[in-house]
Design a protein around this motif. Structure first.
Motif, PDB file in Angstrom:
ATOM      1  N   THR C  43      -1.064   0.546   0.358  1.00  0.00           N
ATOM      2  CA  THR C  43      -2.342  -0.167   0.374  1.00  0.00           C
ATOM      3  C   THR C  43      -2.440  -1.079   1.587  1.00  0.00           C
ATOM      4  O   THR C  43      -3.505  -1.211   2.187  1.00  0.00           O
ATOM      5  N   THR C  44      -1.301  -1.678   1.958  1.00  0.00           N
ATOM      6  CA  THR C  44      -1.296  -2.528   3.150  1.00  0.00           C
ATOM      7  C   THR C  44      -1.719  -1.722   4.370  1.00  0.00           C
ATOM      8  O   THR C  44      -2.534  -2.188   5.183  1.00  0.00           O
ATOM      9  N   LEU C  45      -1.183  -0.500   4.497  1.00  0.00           N
ATOM     10  CA  LEU C  45      -1.534   0.337   5.639  1.00  0.00           C
ATOM     11  C   LEU C  45      -3.038   0.623   5.643  1.00  0.00           C
ATOM     12  O   LEU C  45      -3.703   0.536   6.676  1.00  0.00           O
ATOM     13  N   LEU C  46      -3.583   0.913   4.460  1.00  0.00           N
ATOM     14  CA  LEU C  46      -5.008   1.189   4.351  1.00  0.00           C
ATOM     15  C   LEU C  46      -5.837  -0.025   4.784  1.00  0.00           C
ATOM     16  O   LEU C  46      -6.830   0.096   5.499  1.00  0.00           O
ATOM     17  N   ARG C  47      -5.381  -1.207   4.353  1.00  0.00           N
ATOM     18  CA  ARG C  47      -6.124  -2.426   4.685  1.00  0.00           C
ATOM     19  C   ARG C  47      -6.008  -2.778   6.160  1.00  0.00           C
ATOM     20  O   ARG C  47      -6.901  -3.400   6.725  1.00  0.00           O
TER      21      ARG C  47
END
Lengths: 291, 262, 352
Positions: C43-47
């Motif tokens: 999710t961090t990568l997506l954000r």
């Protein structure tokens, strides 16, 4: 992804924080914290430092309290008043909150709850004053009582200690109902049903379940009532007349009539100090109640 | 009749008694304001004379206007300042956050007698003096914590993903505030403003210490009048004061619905 | 050219290293799944791609253009949130049209494009509803329409199906794939559900503890996992480890496994993974075909699940799992000694 909480994950710049929080806290600094600090300073002065008057640092104002029985007995009287009013509010308010939270449902509950706490937000002074209409000689209460029991005669309630207590209970009761209601409402009805299914009687349920779970609300209510009652001066003056001398009225006198601000300041901080000391002493009991 | 039903009925009767205790004196006072006799004799002989007399009482009218003015300005200022603070608390984690939140307690928790006299001493000392401006300073400080609490409660139900969604869709910070955050907060803001208005409009103690002769608020004028002696005129103005704050609070309840299990 | 490229990206939140030197290219028009357990950094990568946070190190490019300094609102990406994040104060049509409105698209065009987007997700006619009047599946379609109506350069999906029940989830998977193909938009999809990743995507990237473990098409990842974690997270696997002896992995007692390819030449020990469905349970002392791997175990349990049969076998204090299709053959019973056989090419060397 675990590092992001629902709302608090952001790392703000100092400028953002200053913009959002600065105005509010500068305001509070100017109107609450600096004035309280100034008052603390004043309490150690020999005189009001105005004009040509010379003021020096002294402990005299605090010494006055311990040297003179007058202030000590007044402080005690105020604490007694606080205890009586808080106790009555708890006694009357807790059952009321319980009925609201557990026995009445739906829209009726919402409406009744509103009715109960509404007075708290209306004018306290006016509500205290309204008791004079009820309590005064030849007032509504006296006439009503005499209509039923003609032999009673004058009640003589106005300007007495009970009149002050009634007025204060009336003023602060909604607070106790509110805090108790909030904590009682948080108790899951299933928990009580489970206890009943296990064979617990009402007495046991109340003692072992409801009271411990509602304790935070009762404590919060007690603190929120006790503190302002000790500092009350308007209620005793209106309903107590000559009987209405408490530490609060004496402090008020120092600022509005006698102009002995340093003594008034010292008495104020002594009052705060005693309240804090009392809470510190009661803290272990609070914790035990809290479970 | 079963035991449980009897108990429930008993509970309702008790509740009715408590409500009687809370409301009877105010109702008696309101009735007496329509009583022709200045000595409150019964039965009531109806009149609106006391209200008409109020119209001629310049001091009371001036005080009433002051009360309204301070309450409105307090509502606006406290809502703006308190909402900004609530947003900061909701959105960010930063060192000292707990302390700042704790510092909202003293204005509520310390007896008004002490806060009021402290303001008197301090404002006098730094040359700010007493008067309308001093009362306004004090009222906003007392209303601020309530605003933060009310707005924070509303904010806690806010899904921060809504703001993120708006930003991804191309909305700048101000557009996010205007189209997403403020519409959601609106009921909370209205409730907070009404609350602040009520806190200020009903405030007696702080105003009492910061008023100067000739420049005071309704509660201070009423208190002075009570100290001089009870007159039906006081009943009339008191009835008006209670009616105003009751209306405001019913307004709060309508937009905010506290008491319901949310 | 890659639609989105991530190179050497690291991100730390306080004590947590959320991402650690991740590099990935997302091909134009592809459907890419980021798969990993919770806390792996997906999710961090997506954000970071969306622009909600800035990487501590590394670069992110969208459409061949570096976006490090570009704020979220100017990146022109579409994103669907776990909670859908529909604006409760707006109608469905206003929700979908919001992105066009803040871009000052004139009203007639806005209405046309909103209508098209609602058609695409089969919600035409519901434009006047409010989000709270919709079902979970409908809300999700609105969120999807809202994300793609702005013609974003890339569509980011943050576990979009996790809030739906199983039946709805499967039908939404089909729907999502259809819409993605119709629009032809590059899609990056975060999930912790390996089945979802396998069935939906063209390529999968497996993340663990902030690092990219392996990346490739679903089939290749399944058949040739690079690490023990990849093997067990994507599907199930039996793992064997032992010293390397002449290109074979010794299991002691003279038994040894022949791997599909040569194990790491420098390493003294090696680990191999074998998928349960590649193994066969045969009678004890069956002579395996030449070159096949085999071992002897005891049946602990067999579980009948309709089309297949799962054996749990006890082997040297551990346990093995074997899937067998139910062809009506004799079934080994608990307590029975059996021989398990499989082809060497299904014995995949993995990093431990």
């Amino acid at each position: 992804m675990a590092a992001q909480s629902a709302g608090g994950g952001g790392r703000p710049t100092v400028r953002t924080l200053a913009t959002l929080l600065g105005p509010a806290y500068v305001w509070l600094l100017l109107t609450i914290f600096l004035p309280l600090s100034a008052m603390l300073y004043f309490s150690f002065l020999s005189d009001v430092p105005v004009g040509a008057r010379e003021a020096e640092l002294t402990l005299e104002n605090y010494a006055a309290f311990f040297e003179r029985d007058f202030y000590r007995s007044l402080m005690l009287r105020s604490f007694q008043l606080g205890a009586v009013v808080t106790g009555l509010c708890l006694l009357i308010g807790f059952p009321c909150a319980y009925i609201l939270a557990k026995s009445i449902k739906g829209r009726a509950r919402e409406a009744l709850f509103l009715l109960v706490i509404l007075p708290f937000w209306t004018n306290a002074l006016v509500r205290v004053f309204s008791w004079t209409m009820v309590l005064r000689g030849n007032g509504v209460l006296e006439r009503a009582v005499n209509a039923v029991f003609p032999e009673v005669g004058p009640l003589g309630l106005m300007f007495t200690y009970p009149a002050i207590v009634v007025g204060l209970v009336h003023s602060y009761l909604p607070y106790m109902i509110l805090t108790c209601y909030v904590s009682l409402q948080a108790i899951d009805d299933d928990v009580i049903d489970a206890a009943r299914a296990l064979g617990a009687g009402w007495g046991t349920i109340l003692r072992r379940l409801v009271l411990p779970l509602a304790a935070p609300g009762m404590i919060a209510g007690a603190v929120l009532i006790f503190v302002p009652v000790i500092g009350s001066f308007m209620e005793p003056r209106i309903l107590g007349g000559t009987q209405g001398t408490f530490i609060g009225t004496v402090i008020e006198d120092q600022f509005t009539a006698v102009f002995n601000w340093p003594l008034g300041a010292a008495l104020s901080f002594l009052m705060l100090g005693f309240v804090l000391a009392l809470f510190a002493l009661a803290a272990p009991a609070f914790r035990r109640l809290d479970g | 009749m079963s035991g449980a039903r009897r108990l429930a009925l008993l509970g309702r009767a008790y509740l009715a008694l408590v409500l009687l205790f809370l409301y009877a004196p105010v109702i008696v006072m309101a009735l007496m304001s329509f009583n022709r006799s200045p000595f409150y004799t019964l039965p009531i002989r109806w009149t609106t004379d006391w209200y008409v007399k109020l119209a001629d009482n310049d001091a009371l009218i001036a005080a009433g206007l002051n009360s309204l003015l301070i309450a409105v300005v307090t509502a606006v200022l406290a809502t703006v300042l308190g909402t900004a603070a609530a947003l900061a608390f909701r959105r960010y984690d930063f060192p000292g956050k707990r302390l700042l939140q704790m510092l909202l307690l003293p204005p509520i928790a310390i007896p008004w007698l002490i806060v009021g006299t402290a303001m008197l001493v301090f404002f006098f000392w730094i040359g700010l003096g007493r008067g309308l401006h001093a009362m306004l300073l004090g009222h906003v400080a007392l209303a601020l914590p309530y605003v933060v609490v009310v707005v924070s409660a509303r904010l806690s139900a806010f899904n921060p993903e809504l703001e993120e969604a708006a930003r991804v869709l191309g909305a700048g910070p101000w557009q996010v505030l205007r189209h997403v955050t403020l519409p959601f907060l609106a009921p909370g803001l209205v409730a907070a403003a009404l609350f602040a208005f009520a806190v200020s409009f009903d405030q007696f103690v702080i105003s009492y210490f910061l008023a100067v002769p000739g420049v005071s608020t309704l509660p201070v004028e009423i208190y002075t009048a009570i100290r001089k002696g009870f007159t039906p005129e006081i009943n009339a103005i008191s009835t008006i004061v209670i009616a105003v704050s009751t209306l405001v609070l019913v307004g709060v309840a309508r937009v905010y619905r506290f008491g319901s299990a949310r | 050219m890659a639609a989105v490229s991530v190179s050497g990206v690291s991100k730390r939140f306080g004590p947590v290293q959320a991402l650690d030197g991740v590099s990935l290219d997302f091909a134009n028009g592809g459907f890419f799944a980021l798969l990993g357990p919770s806390g792996c950094g997906k999710t961090t990568l997506l954000r970071l791609i969306a622009g909600f946070d800035a990487p501590d190190a590394g670069q992110i490019g969208i459409g061949g253009e570096r976006v490090d300094g570009t704020p979220v609102e100017r990146r022109n990406v579409g994103m669907m949130f776990q909670s859908y994040a529909l604006f409760p104060n707006m109608t469905v049509a206003d929700n979908v049209g919001f992105g066009l409105r803040v871009r000052s698209v004139p009203w007639p065009e806005r209405r046309r494009r909103v209508g098209e987007a609602l058609d695409l997700v089969h919600l035409s006619g519901l434009g006047d509803r409010r989000p709270h009047q919709l079902s979970g599946g409908q809300r999700q379609r609105v969120a999807l329409a809202r994300a793609i109506v702005i013609a974003p350069r890339v569509l980011l999906l943050d576990e979009p199906l996790s809030a739906l029940d199983k039946a709805l989830r499967v039908s939404m998977q089909v729907e999502l794939r259809r819409i993605q193909r119709e629009v032809g938009i590059t899609t990056i999809f975060v999930t912790h559900d390996q089945e979802e990743a396998l069935s939906l995507s063209d390529r999968i990237g497996i993340l663990r503890d902030g690092r990219l473990v392996q990346e490739g098409p679903p089939r290749a990842l399944y058949e040739r996992p690079a690490t023990a974690f990849a093997a067990t997270f994507l599907g199930e696997a039996n793992l064997f480890a032992g010293p390397v002896d002449g290109g074979r992995i010794s299991l002691g007692d003279g038994a040894a496994l022949c791997p599909s390819g040569p194990p790491d030449p420098g390493a003294a020990t090696a680990t191999v993974a074998v998928r349960p469905e590649k193994m066969r349970v045969t009678a004890a002392a069956t002579v395996p075909e030449t070159g096949w791997n085999w071992l002897d175990a005891v049946v602990e349990q067999h579980i009948f699940t309709g089309s297949s049969l799962t054996y749990l076998l006890a082997w040297r204090g551990g346990s093995l799992k074997v899937f067998e299709q139910t062809l009506g053959e004799a079934v080994a019973v608990p307590g029975e000694a059996v021989r398990v056989v499989w082809r060497p090419e299904h014995t995949v060397p993995v990093m431990p």
